[in-house]
Design a protein around this motif. Structure first.
Motif, PDB file in Angstrom:
ATOM      1  N   UNK A  46      35.504  39.841  40.540  1.00  0.00           N
ATOM      2  CA  UNK A  46      35.159  41.149  39.987  1.00  0.00           C
ATOM      3  C   UNK A  46      36.168  41.542  38.902  1.00  0.00           C
ATOM      4  N   UNK A  47      35.659  42.002  37.773  1.00  0.00           N
ATOM      5  CA  UNK A  47      36.535  42.333  36.648  1.00  0.00           C
ATOM      6  C   UNK A  47      36.467  43.808  36.254  1.00  0.00           C
ATOM      7  N   UNK A  48      35.789  44.622  37.062  1.00  0.00           N
ATOM      8  CA  UNK A  48      35.703  46.042  36.751  1.00  0.00           C
ATOM      9  C   UNK A  48      37.116  46.625  36.672  1.00  0.00           C
ATOM     10  N   UNK A  49      37.326  47.514  35.719  1.00  0.00           N
ATOM     11  CA  UNK A  49      38.596  48.221  35.525  1.00  0.00           C
ATOM     12  C   UNK A  49      39.760  47.300  35.160  1.00  0.00           C
ATOM     13  N   UNK A  60      50.648  43.976  53.715  1.00  0.00           N
ATOM     14  CA  UNK A  60      49.293  44.440  54.008  1.00  0.00           C
ATOM     15  C   UNK A  60      48.422  44.225  52.783  1.00  0.00           C
ATOM     16  N   UNK A  61      47.168  43.963  53.019  1.00  0.00           N
ATOM     17  CA  UNK A  61      46.230  43.701  51.924  1.00  0.00           C
ATOM     18  C   UNK A  61      45.751  45.026  51.348  1.00  0.00           C
ATOM     19  N   UNK A  62      45.908  45.192  50.023  1.00  0.00           N
ATOM     20  CA  UNK A  62      45.453  46.409  49.357  1.00  0.00           C
ATOM     21  C   UNK A  62      43.936  46.398  49.205  1.00  0.00           C
ATOM     22  N   UNK A  63      43.393  47.557  48.871  1.00  0.00           N
ATOM     23  CA  UNK A  63      41.946  47.668  48.657  1.00  0.00           C
ATOM     24  C   UNK A  63      41.494  46.713  47.557  1.00  0.00           C
ATOM     25  N   UNK A  64      42.236  46.663  46.456  1.00  0.00           N
ATOM     26  CA  UNK A  64      41.843  45.802  45.331  1.00  0.00           C
ATOM     27  C   UNK A  64      41.903  44.329  45.718  1.00  0.00           C
ATOM     28  N   UNK A 107      38.764  41.678  45.730  1.00  0.00           N
ATOM     29  CA  UNK A 107      38.746  40.411  44.999  1.00  0.00           C
ATOM     30  C   UNK A 107      38.507  39.243  45.955  1.00  0.00           C
ATOM     31  N   UNK A 108      39.191  39.255  47.108  1.00  0.00           N
ATOM     32  CA  UNK A 108      39.041  38.153  48.067  1.00  0.00           C
ATOM     33  C   UNK A 108      37.657  38.095  48.691  1.00  0.00           C
ATOM     34  N   UNK A 109      36.960  39.222  48.738  1.00  0.00           N
ATOM     35  CA  UNK A 109      35.636  39.233  49.360  1.00  0.00           C
ATOM     36  C   UNK A 109      34.512  39.058  48.343  1.00  0.00           C
TER      37      UNK A 109
END
Length: 150
Positions: free
Chosen positions: A22-25, A97-101, A105-107
């Protein structure tokens, strides 16, 4: 398969991966996705490294590593801390901890990118290739690259 075929396959897989991310933002910067992913892989394999050490291992310019580290820190993928032995150096670790971003990306699904490169909408063909890629990924993790350097 020979070394050239394997290299070309790797390049093709990288391009498919870039297409799936994903490349949004994100600001469009040539090669920046690839650079960031190389740095992520190195940091996960060698936690506690300094920017210069990552640059030496990856072959990337130190300025590119610094830029990637800044983007990764902003995204919450890594944390940095001053080196206690040399306060001018930053040591880089994967974030605890894994951030939202990072989770986003990982999903990111790869099915659309696979459908595009395979030129098919056949779900069974896409699932077959996806399963083969997962099997390959289970054998060839980023950590196995250390064996090539031994």
């Amino acid at each position: 398969m020979n070394g050239v075929d394997l290299f070309l396959l790797g390049r093709t897989l990288m391009k498919i991966g870039e297409e799936a991310l994903p490349t949004e933002n994100l600001q469009a910067q040539p090669g920046s996705v690839r650079t960031v992913l190389i740095v992520v892989s190195d940091v996960r394999t060698h936690p506690g490294s300094a920017i210069g050490e990552i640059a030496a291992r990856t072959g990337l310019p130190q300025s590119a590593v610094s830029g990637a580290v800044a983007r990764l820190r902003e995204a919450g993928a890594i944390v940095t801390a001053p080196d206690p032995r040399d306060r001018r150096r930053l040591l880089i670790e994967p974030a605890p901890e894994i951030s939202h971003r990072v989770a986003e990306v990982r999903s990111a699904p790869i099915e659309d990118a696979l459908a595009k490169v395979l030129d098919t909408t056949d779900p069974s063909r896409i699932a077959e290739v996806h399963a083969l890629l997962e099997q390959l990924a289970n054998h060839l993790t980023p950590q196995v690259l250390a064996r090539l350097r031994e």
